[in-house]
Scaffold this motif. Structure first.
Motif, short mmCIF file in Angstrom:
data_model
loop_
_atom_site.label_atom_id
_atom_site.label_comp_id
_atom_site.label_asym_id
_atom_site.label_seq_id
_atom_site.Cartn_x
_atom_site.Cartn_y
_atom_site.Cartn_z
N ASN A 34 -9.09 1.89 1.56
CA ASN A 34 -10.05 2.52 2.47
C ASN A 34 -9.34 3.65 3.22
O ASN A 34 -8.13 3.60 3.46
CB ASN A 34 -10.74 1.52 3.40
CG ASN A 34 -9.83 0.98 4.48
OD1 ASN A 34 -9.31 1.74 5.29
ND2 ASN A 34 -9.64 -0.33 4.50
N GLN A 35 -10.10 4.66 3.58
CA GLN A 35 -9.55 5.90 4.11
C GLN A 35 -8.71 5.68 5.38
O GLN A 35 -7.62 6.23 5.50
CB GLN A 35 -10.69 6.89 4.37
CG GLN A 35 -10.23 8.31 4.65
CD GLN A 35 -9.95 8.56 6.12
OE1 GLN A 35 -10.56 7.95 7.00
NE2 GLN A 35 -9.02 9.44 6.40
N GLN A 61 -3.25 5.66 7.77
CA GLN A 61 -2.19 5.05 8.58
C GLN A 61 -0.89 4.94 7.78
O GLN A 61 0.20 5.22 8.30
CB GLN A 61 -2.62 3.67 9.07
CG GLN A 61 -3.69 3.71 10.13
CD GLN A 61 -4.17 2.32 10.53
OE1 GLN A 61 -3.76 1.30 9.95
NE2 GLN A 61 -5.03 2.27 11.52
N HIS A 62 -1.01 4.54 6.53
CA HIS A 62 0.19 4.41 5.70
C HIS A 62 0.79 5.78 5.35
O HIS A 62 2.01 5.92 5.29
CB HIS A 62 -0.12 3.61 4.43
CG HIS A 62 -0.28 2.14 4.69
ND1 HIS A 62 0.75 1.33 5.11
CD2 HIS A 62 -1.38 1.34 4.64
CE1 HIS A 62 0.32 0.09 5.28
NE2 HIS A 62 -0.98 0.08 4.99
N LYS A 71 5.11 9.68 6.04
CA LYS A 71 5.51 11.00 6.52
C LYS A 71 6.57 10.85 7.62
O LYS A 71 7.56 11.57 7.63
CB LYS A 71 4.28 11.76 7.04
CG LYS A 71 4.51 13.23 7.19
CD LYS A 71 3.20 13.94 7.46
CE LYS A 71 3.45 15.43 7.58
NZ LYS A 71 2.25 16.17 7.96
N GLY A 72 6.35 9.89 8.52
CA GLY A 72 7.32 9.63 9.59
C GLY A 72 8.67 9.16 9.07
O GLY A 72 9.70 9.44 9.69
N CYS A 73 8.66 8.47 7.95
CA CYS A 73 9.90 7.99 7.33
C CYS A 73 10.57 9.08 6.49
O CYS A 73 11.64 8.86 5.92
CB CYS A 73 9.62 6.78 6.44
SG CYS A 73 9.19 5.29 7.35
N GLY A 74 9.93 10.24 6.37
CA GLY A 74 10.51 11.34 5.63
C GLY A 74 10.36 11.25 4.13
O GLY A 74 11.03 11.96 3.38
N THR A 103 0.83 -1.21 0.00
CA THR A 103 0.00 0.00 0.00
C THR A 103 0.86 1.26 0.00
O THR A 103 0.55 2.23 -0.70
CB THR A 103 -0.96 0.01 1.21
OG1 THR A 103 -1.80 -1.16 1.13
CG2 THR A 103 -1.83 1.25 1.23
N ARG A 104 1.96 1.24 0.74
CA ARG A 104 2.83 2.43 0.76
C ARG A 104 3.48 2.65 -0.60
O ARG A 104 3.60 3.80 -1.05
CB ARG A 104 3.86 2.30 1.88
CG ARG A 104 3.21 2.45 3.26
CD ARG A 104 4.23 2.64 4.36
NE ARG A 104 5.04 1.48 4.65
CZ ARG A 104 4.71 0.52 5.50
NH1 ARG A 104 3.56 0.55 6.15
NH2 ARG A 104 5.54 -0.48 5.72
N ILE A 105 3.86 1.59 -1.27
CA ILE A 105 4.42 1.73 -2.62
C ILE A 105 3.35 2.27 -3.56
O ILE A 105 3.62 3.16 -4.39
CB ILE A 105 4.99 0.39 -3.14
CG1 ILE A 105 6.17 -0.06 -2.28
CG2 ILE A 105 5.39 0.50 -4.61
CD1 ILE A 105 7.38 0.86 -2.33
#
Length: 106
Positions: A45-46, A51-52, A57-60, A20-22
């Motif tokens: 889904n929203q 969450q992803h 964002k946390g990973c920069g 999902t992040r990719i």
């Protein structure tokens, strides 16, 4: 040569370690989008997408821009876009090896 802490490197790479992040990164690689637009584009889904996005964002890897009631997300900079492109270039060369890797677990 730059010295980067291995734990920090692993946290950074964690951003790339989920389908999902990719999908999100590819979705916003060229143009910024709202959560709703990302959800629609990748058929997610929203709650899950949010969450992803927080992880990315946390990973920069991404940044958000508030505009009224909407937050627009985009890939952080050209270096991250270049890295996503480089993944594709390297994968084109090694995809057969990855597909046949017996150690790979889904």
């Amino acid at each position: 040569m730059l010295k980067v802490d291995i734990d920090t490197k692993m946290k950074f790479m964690h951003g790339f370690s989920h389908k999902t992040r990719i999908q999100i990164l590819e979705c916003i690689k060229e143009n910024e989008k709202t959560v709703s637009q990302i959800v629609e584009d990748i058929k997610g889904n929203q709650s899950n997408i949010s969450q992803h996005l927080a992880c990315l964002k946390g990973c920069g890897l991404i940044v958000g821009r508030q505009d009224g009631k909407y937050v627009y997300y985009r890939v952080r900079n050209q270096l991250v876009r270049d890295l996503l492109t480089m993944f594709d270039v390297v994968l084109e060369d090694v995809q057969n090896d990855i597909a046949s890797c017996k150690s790979h677990i889904d």
